[in-house]
Write a protein that holds these residues in place. Sequence first.
Motif, PDB file in Angstrom:
ATOM      1  N   THR A 253       0.825  -1.218   0.000  1.00 14.09           N
ATOM      2  CA  THR A 253       0.000   0.000   0.000  1.00 14.09           C
ATOM      3  C   THR A 253       0.859   1.267   0.000  1.00 14.09           C
ATOM      4  OG1 THR A 253      -1.625  -1.270   1.259  1.00 14.09           O
ATOM      5  CG2 THR A 253      -1.980   1.100   1.089  1.00 14.09           C
ATOM      6  N   GLU A 254       1.795   1.342   0.943  1.00 17.86           N
ATOM      7  CA  GLU A 254       2.582   2.583   1.047  1.00 17.86           C
ATOM      8  C   GLU A 254       3.458   2.774  -0.189  1.00 17.86           C
ATOM      9  OE1 GLU A 254       4.478   2.585   4.961  1.00 17.86           O
ATOM     10  OE2 GLU A 254       2.547   2.119   5.894  1.00 17.86           O
ATOM     11  N   ARG A 255       3.988   1.662  -0.702  1.00 18.62           N
ATOM     12  CA  ARG A 255       4.816   1.752  -1.900  1.00 18.62           C
ATOM     13  C   ARG A 255       3.998   2.184  -3.114  1.00 18.62           C
ATOM     14  NH1 ARG A 255       8.996  -3.213  -2.818  1.00 18.62           N
ATOM     15  NH2 ARG A 255       9.765  -2.842  -0.716  1.00 18.62           N
ATOM     16  N   ALA A 256       2.775   1.686  -3.231  1.00 20.13           N
ATOM     17  CA  ALA A 256       1.922   2.071  -4.366  1.00 20.13           C
ATOM     18  C   ALA A 256       1.546   3.548  -4.289  1.00 20.13           C
ATOM     19  CB  ALA A 256       0.665   1.197  -4.406  1.00 20.13           C
ATOM     20  N   VAL A 257       1.244   4.015  -3.087  1.00 19.19           N
ATOM     21  CA  VAL A 257       0.912   5.441  -2.922  1.00 19.19           C
ATOM     22  C   VAL A 257       2.116   6.299  -3.317  1.00 19.19           C
ATOM     23  CG1 VAL A 257       0.390   7.250  -1.216  1.00 19.19           C
ATOM     24  CG2 VAL A 257      -0.918   5.108  -1.212  1.00 19.19           C
ATOM     25  N   ALA A 258       3.298   5.884  -2.901  1.00 21.94           N
ATOM     26  CA  ALA A 258       4.509   6.640  -3.254  1.00 21.94           C
ATOM     27  C   ALA A 258       4.738   6.620  -4.768  1.00 21.94           C
ATOM     28  CB  ALA A 258       5.716   6.056  -2.519  1.00 21.94           C
ATOM     29  N   ALA A 259       4.463   5.475  -5.399  1.00 21.03           N
ATOM     30  CA  ALA A 259       4.666   5.370  -6.848  1.00 21.03           C
ATOM     31  C   ALA A 259       3.677   6.257  -7.604  1.00 21.03           C
ATOM     32  CB  ALA A 259       4.517   3.912  -7.292  1.00 21.03           C
ATOM     33  N   LEU A 260       2.435   6.302  -7.133  1.00 22.36           N
ATOM     34  CA  LEU A 260       1.434   7.161  -7.774  1.00 22.36           C
ATOM     35  C   LEU A 260       1.833   8.631  -7.623  1.00 22.36           C
ATOM     36  CD1 LEU A 260      -1.732   5.216  -6.579  1.00 22.36           C
ATOM     37  CD2 LEU A 260      -1.142   5.635  -8.988  1.00 22.36           C
ATOM     38  N   ARG A 261       2.321   8.969  -6.445  1.00 23.21           N
ATOM     39  CA  ARG A 261       2.738  10.359  -6.206  1.00 23.21           C
ATOM     40  C   ARG A 261       3.918  10.718  -7.110  1.00 23.21           C
ATOM     41  NH1 ARG A 261       3.762  10.361  -0.877  1.00 23.21           N
ATOM     42  NH2 ARG A 261       6.018  10.179  -1.044  1.00 23.21           N
ATOM     43  N   ALA A 262       4.886   9.795  -7.191  1.00 17.06           N
ATOM     44  CA  ALA A 262       6.074  10.055  -8.020  1.00 17.06           C
ATOM     45  C   ALA A 262       5.691  10.217  -9.490  1.00 17.06           C
ATOM     46  CB  ALA A 262       7.079   8.917  -7.851  1.00 17.06           C
ATOM     47  N   ALA A 263       4.604   9.539  -9.899  1.00 18.62           N
ATOM     48  CA  ALA A 263       4.160   9.634 -11.288  1.00 18.62           C
ATOM     49  C   ALA A 263       3.247  10.836 -11.518  1.00 18.62           C
ATOM     50  CB  ALA A 263       3.441   8.342 -11.685  1.00 18.62           C
ATOM     51  N   GLY A 264       3.020  11.619 -10.463  1.00 19.76           N
ATOM     52  CA  GLY A 264       2.189  12.816 -10.590  1.00 19.76           C
ATOM     53  C   GLY A 264       0.708  12.527 -10.751  1.00 19.76           C
ATOM     54  N   ARG A 265       0.269  11.368 -10.233  1.00 16.62           N
ATOM     55  CA  ARG A 265      -1.138  10.986 -10.358  1.00 16.62           C
ATOM     56  C   ARG A 265      -1.855  11.278  -9.045  1.00 16.62           C
ATOM     57  NH1 ARG A 265      -2.133   7.002 -14.667  1.00 16.62           N
ATOM     58  NH2 ARG A 265      -0.274   6.965 -15.959  1.00 16.62           N
ATOM     59  N   ALA A 266      -2.692  12.314  -9.062  1.00 23.83           N
ATOM     60  CA  ALA A 266      -3.338  12.778  -7.825  1.00 23.83           C
ATOM     61  C   ALA A 266      -4.212  11.682  -7.236  1.00 23.83           C
ATOM     62  CB  ALA A 266      -4.166  14.021  -8.111  1.00 23.83           C
ATOM     63  N   TYR A 267      -4.042  11.438  -5.937  1.00 21.07           N
ATOM     64  CA  TYR A 267      -4.763  10.335  -5.307  1.00 21.07           C
ATOM     65  C   TYR A 267      -5.246  10.734  -3.929  1.00 21.07           C
ATOM     66  CZ  TYR A 267      -6.299   5.549  -5.149  1.00 21.07           C
ATOM     67  OH  TYR A 267      -7.103   4.430  -5.135  1.00 21.07           O
ATOM     68  N   ARG A 268      -6.535  11.004  -3.825  1.00 23.84           N
ATOM     69  CA  ARG A 268      -7.133  11.347  -2.542  1.00 23.84           C
ATOM     70  C   ARG A 268      -8.396  10.529  -2.367  1.00 23.84           C
ATOM     71  NH1 ARG A 268      -6.199  17.936  -2.186  1.00 23.84           N
ATOM     72  NH2 ARG A 268      -3.927  17.757  -2.006  1.00 23.84           N
ATOM     73  N   GLY A 269      -8.311   9.475  -1.569  1.00 24.93           N
ATOM     74  CA  GLY A 269      -9.472   8.603  -1.382  1.00 24.93           C
ATOM     75  C   GLY A 269      -9.056   7.340  -0.666  1.00 24.93           C
ATOM     76  N   VAL A 270      -9.521   6.203  -1.184  1.00 23.12           N
ATOM     77  CA  VAL A 270      -9.191   4.901  -0.602  1.00 23.12           C
ATOM     78  C   VAL A 270      -8.389   4.103  -1.625  1.00 23.12           C
ATOM     79  CG1 VAL A 270     -10.141   2.669   0.135  1.00 23.12           C
ATOM     80  CG2 VAL A 270     -11.224   4.796   0.897  1.00 23.12           C
ATOM     81  N   LEU A 271      -7.318   3.474  -1.155  1.00 29.10           N
ATOM     82  CA  LEU A 271      -6.606   2.503  -1.989  1.00 29.10           C
ATOM     83  C   LEU A 271      -6.808   1.136  -1.342  1.00 29.10           C
ATOM     84  CD1 LEU A 271      -4.775   1.894  -4.438  1.00 29.10           C
ATOM     85  CD2 LEU A 271      -2.815   2.173  -2.919  1.00 29.10           C
ATOM     86  N   TYR A 272      -7.248   0.194  -2.153  1.00 27.05           N
ATOM     87  CA  TYR A 272      -7.598  -1.141  -1.647  1.00 27.05           C
ATOM     88  C   TYR A 272      -6.924  -2.204  -2.504  1.00 27.05           C
ATOM     89  CZ  TYR A 272     -11.268  -4.878  -2.399  1.00 27.05           C
ATOM     90  OH  TYR A 272     -11.965  -6.020  -2.666  1.00 27.05           O
ATOM     91  N   PRO A 273      -5.770  -2.692  -2.063  1.00 23.04           N
ATOM     92  CA  PRO A 273      -5.139  -3.805  -2.764  1.00 23.04           C
ATOM     93  C   PRO A 273      -5.791  -5.126  -2.353  1.00 23.04           C
ATOM     94  CG  PRO A 273      -3.521  -2.515  -1.477  1.00 23.04           C
ATOM     95  CD  PRO A 273      -4.893  -2.131  -1.018  1.00 23.04           C
ATOM     96  N   GLY A 274      -6.159  -5.939  -3.347  1.00 14.42           N
ATOM     97  CA  GLY A 274      -6.643  -7.292  -3.095  1.00 14.42           C
ATOM     98  C   GLY A 274      -5.428  -8.206  -3.059  1.00 14.42           C
ATOM     99  N   MET A 275      -5.265  -8.956  -1.967  1.00 11.72           N
ATOM    100  CA  MET A 275      -4.046  -9.736  -1.750  1.00 11.72           C
ATOM    101  C   MET A 275      -4.328 -11.231  -1.736  1.00 11.72           C
ATOM    102  SD  MET A 275      -1.854  -7.268  -1.389  1.00 11.72           S
ATOM    103  CE  MET A 275      -0.508  -8.438  -1.179  1.00 11.72           C
ATOM    104  N   MET A 276      -3.356 -11.996  -2.209  1.00 15.20           N
ATOM    105  CA  MET A 276      -3.412 -13.442  -2.029  1.00 15.20           C
ATOM    106  C   MET A 276      -2.158 -13.848  -1.270  1.00 15.20           C
ATOM    107  SD  MET A 276      -4.160 -16.419  -4.825  1.00 15.20           S
ATOM    108  CE  MET A 276      -5.917 -16.207  -5.009  1.00 15.20           C
ATOM    109  N   LEU A 277      -2.326 -14.660  -0.227  1.00 19.89           N
ATOM    110  CA  LEU A 277      -1.204 -15.091   0.605  1.00 19.89           C
ATOM    111  C   LEU A 277      -0.706 -16.428   0.090  1.00 19.89           C
ATOM    112  CD1 LEU A 277      -0.515 -13.171   2.979  1.00 19.89           C
ATOM    113  CD2 LEU A 277      -2.895 -13.045   2.335  1.00 19.89           C
ATOM    114  N   THR A 278       0.303 -16.383  -0.754  1.00 21.34           N
ATOM    115  CA  THR A 278       0.798 -17.617  -1.372  1.00 21.34           C
ATOM    116  C   THR A 278       1.913 -18.209  -0.510  1.00 21.34           C
ATOM    117  OG1 THR A 278       2.648 -16.718  -2.648  1.00 21.34           O
ATOM    118  CG2 THR A 278       0.443 -16.446  -3.592  1.00 21.34           C
ATOM    119  N   ALA A 279       2.315 -19.418  -0.868  1.00 20.98           N
ATOM    120  CA  ALA A 279       3.414 -20.072  -0.143  1.00 20.98           C
ATOM    121  C   ALA A 279       4.705 -19.268  -0.286  1.00 20.98           C
ATOM    122  CB  ALA A 279       3.599 -21.493  -0.673  1.00 20.98           C
ATOM    123  N   ASP A 280       4.786 -18.424  -1.316  1.00 22.89           N
ATOM    124  CA  ASP A 280       5.984 -17.613  -1.535  1.00 22.89           C
ATOM    125  C   ASP A 280       5.854 -16.203  -0.965  1.00 22.89           C
ATOM    126  OD1 ASP A 280       7.177 -19.716  -2.993  1.00 22.89           O
ATOM    127  OD2 ASP A 280       6.034 -19.126  -4.775  1.00 22.89           O
TER     128      ASP A 280
END
Length: 430
Positions: A253-280
């Motif tokens: 989450t924090e890395r994605a927010v930083a990447a969006l900011r670095a790309a100049g993509r305004a983001y004010r709201g909710v970010l919701y990553p869907g995750m899968m917990l794999t063996a790796d």
Amino acid sequence: MSALRVLLLGGGGREHAMAWKLAQSPRLGALWTAPGNAGTAQYGPNLPLRTSDPDAVLALAEELRAELVIVGPEDPLAAGVADRLAAAGVPVFGPSRAGAEIEWSKTFAKQLLRDAGIATARAQAFDDAPSALEYARALGGACVVKADGLAAGKGVTVCDDLEQAAAAIEQALVARAFGPAGARVLIEERLYGPETSAHAFTDGVTVAHMPFSCDHKPAFDGDRGPNTGGMGVYSPPSWLEPATARAIERDVTERAVAALRAAGRAYRGVLYPGMMLTADGPRVIEFNARFGDPETQALLPRLRSDLLAICEAVAAGRLAGVPVEWDDAATVGVVMAAGGYPGAYASGAPITGLDAVDADVQVFFAGAQRDADGTVRTAGGRVLCVVARGASVEAARAHAYDNVRRIHFEGAHFRTDIAARAAAPVEVRR
Ligand code: AMP
Ligand code: GLY
């Protein structure tokens, strides 16, 4: 500041839960919801609106003299509603079209994941069927075929073998079953493991993580049948190790927010990553640029802080200044759907037993409308979500089902195993 005039966009169970929580704020002056449902109507007028038409949304916001617009679903975000409002000086909770691309283009999301070094499934994008099939074969047949664009949750096919993959590729690229959203597909490595939804508020700089939650997408008990918008939810997943949870918050989450900011993509709201917990380790399977439905119905009853103050702060870029606190209770939400959903279903059935529900239980309406005479009738596939709290997921689950059984409408269908395996996740296969 007080007595804020707020316009909420959307009309599902998520928006009823948001309206319910917003209405608890001492700062709320007036709330309108467009298009709304029987639930949102309890807190202010519902208004008809083409919510994915930026000009129409701005015109309504100006007519209402709205001081904040809160966007529930993804379609208005993809259409650039937040950009139009922001350009006109109307504060908005919900990312720009460029920020929301993380949800409306799966190929963009993949690129951002790769560039930011966030762990995800291997995948490649294709716009012709033979090359797509070739890659599916290289993955061994077991793969996931995803329409690139927004397809109302229907654009993903999890395939066991090459035959299924070929059918899914044909459906998207040749038959154009998802319209332009499926003109390009992503062929993705199939992963195995339990899933969890991470949610966070962000103003593009500050990130306030929400508790984790788990959705149940398949229509029937035992995770059988077609995928739906979500048949139930629980929070928190006690099986999720705190160290893993923290790693997702930091490395996804924090890395994605930083990447969006670095790309100049305004983001004010909710970010919701869907995750899968794999063996790796944890892997991102999708990003959403909004609150989940039904996750919101389980999350907001756990929010101790003022949702309106949070939304206002997010819209103004000053999230760092407001408290975002959660309680330790567990919540379980059970969706009651119209018989036949997610296929064809009937509408218009009266819903009875709503007044028999315990005072500490929330019934969040989705596809439900109230008649002039006060009768609430079914008006959609997912009709309502019964949300109960408890000291544990097990206690909340028992309380939720005890109340579900008091509510009736013709053809009602619900899963009986929501949160039943919340103590132990499904086995991780390789
Ligand atoms: P989505 O519409 O992107 O939320 O995907 C719907 C569902 O498809 C997810 O909740 C997963 O259960 C499944 N899914 C998506 N990607 C993968 C993957 N790479 N491997 C296995 N299942 C997946
Ligand atoms: N709960 C799944 C979604 O909102 O996309």
